[in-house]
Design a protein around this motif. Structure first.
Motif, mmCIF file in Angstrom:
data_model
loop_
_atom_site.group_PDB
_atom_site.id
_atom_site.type_symbol
_atom_site.label_atom_id
_atom_site.label_comp_id
_atom_site.label_asym_id
_atom_site.label_seq_id
_atom_site.Cartn_x
_atom_site.Cartn_y
_atom_site.Cartn_z
ATOM 1 N N TYR A 16 -0.958 10.744 19.239
ATOM 2 C CA TYR A 16 -2.015 9.746 19.057
ATOM 3 C C TYR A 16 -2.705 9.076 20.228
ATOM 4 C CZ TYR A 16 -3.749 5.632 16.674
ATOM 5 O OH TYR A 16 -4.829 4.443 16.146
ATOM 6 N N THR A 17 -3.761 8.749 20.150
ATOM 7 C CA THR A 17 -4.358 8.265 21.516
ATOM 8 C C THR A 17 -3.904 7.279 22.073
ATOM 9 O OG1 THR A 17 -6.642 9.209 20.405
ATOM 10 C CG2 THR A 17 -6.559 7.610 22.433
ATOM 11 N N TYR A 18 -3.425 6.135 21.493
ATOM 12 C CA TYR A 18 -2.826 5.192 21.965
ATOM 13 C C TYR A 18 -1.315 4.832 21.499
ATOM 14 C CZ TYR A 18 -7.696 3.885 22.370
ATOM 15 O OH TYR A 18 -9.156 4.032 22.527
ATOM 16 N N SER A 19 -0.701 4.183 22.190
ATOM 17 C CA SER A 19 0.734 3.678 21.538
ATOM 18 C C SER A 19 0.888 3.269 20.372
ATOM 19 C CB SER A 19 1.428 2.841 22.746
ATOM 20 O OG SER A 19 1.478 3.391 23.978
ATOM 21 N N ALA A 20 2.003 3.565 19.412
ATOM 22 C CA ALA A 20 2.033 2.764 18.248
ATOM 23 C C ALA A 20 2.180 1.120 18.582
ATOM 24 C CB ALA A 20 3.387 3.151 17.701
ATOM 25 N N HIS A 21 1.730 0.375 17.681
ATOM 26 C CA HIS A 21 1.865 -0.825 17.814
ATOM 27 C C HIS A 21 3.441 -1.561 17.353
ATOM 28 C CE1 HIS A 21 -2.630 -1.299 17.325
ATOM 29 N NE2 HIS A 21 -2.381 -1.110 18.421
ATOM 30 N N CYS A 22 4.035 -0.879 16.374
ATOM 31 C CA CYS A 22 5.315 -1.261 16.032
ATOM 32 C C CYS A 22 6.059 -0.016 15.446
ATOM 33 C CB CYS A 22 5.326 -2.350 14.855
ATOM 34 S SG CYS A 22 4.185 -1.594 13.705
ATOM 35 N N MET A 23 7.138 0.059 15.673
ATOM 36 C CA MET A 23 8.032 1.242 15.498
ATOM 37 C C MET A 23 9.163 0.650 14.701
ATOM 38 S SD MET A 23 7.641 3.674 18.646
ATOM 39 C CE MET A 23 7.935 5.220 17.670
ATOM 40 N N GLY A 24 9.807 1.500 13.891
ATOM 41 C CA GLY A 24 11.188 1.375 12.943
ATOM 42 C C GLY A 24 11.947 2.322 12.474
ATOM 43 N N TRP A 25 13.034 1.805 12.170
ATOM 44 C CA TRP A 25 14.029 2.939 11.407
ATOM 45 C C TRP A 25 14.191 2.369 10.015
ATOM 46 C CZ3 TRP A 25 15.355 7.492 13.391
ATOM 47 C CH2 TRP A 25 15.343 7.481 14.801
#
Length: 125
Positions: A27-36
């Motif tokens: 993806y061009t940019y970083s993710a805004h949020c991540m999770g499990w």
């Protein structure tokens, strides 16, 4: 292509620890949020822990508070889940997720995330 690649699952005895890793790429940019998340067959996928990439704020399900810790790698494209004091009821598939529309929020529902990994099995006996 956007990819989330998980690693670190496996089998452990009750009371043991595992560390899951998930790398987000493509993806061009970083993710805004991540999770499990985790999902027991026949049940809905539930949020285990999520993190806002910008602010570092975190959410934990009540069932894992004090035992699991979510964190980001230095490049903020990798998310970890340190799981301590594991219980047999933690046994299931764990999925990594990334959201690109949660810059200023801390989502916890599967519908709030845009990309998913293939899952990694955690078995506690």
């Amino acid at each position: 292509d956007v990819q989330l690649v998980e690693s670190g699952g496996g089998s452990v005895q009750a009371g043991g620890s595992l560390r899951l890793s998930c790398a987000f790429s493509g993806y061009t940019y970083s993710a805004h949020c991540m999770g499990w998340f985790r999902q027991v067959p026949g049940k809905e996928r539930e949020g285990v822990a999520t993190i806002n990439v910008r602010y570092g704020s975190t959410y934990y399900a009540d069932s894992v508070k004090g035992r699991f810790t979510i964190s980001l790698g230095n490049a903020k494209s990798t998310v970890y889940l340190q799981m301590n004091s594991l219980k047999p009821e933690d046994t299931t598939m764990y999925y990594c997720a990334a959201g690109i529309n949660c810059l200023n929020t801390l989502p916890r529902a599967p519908a709030d995330f845009d990309y998913w990994g293939q899952g990694t099995q955690v078995t506690v006996s």
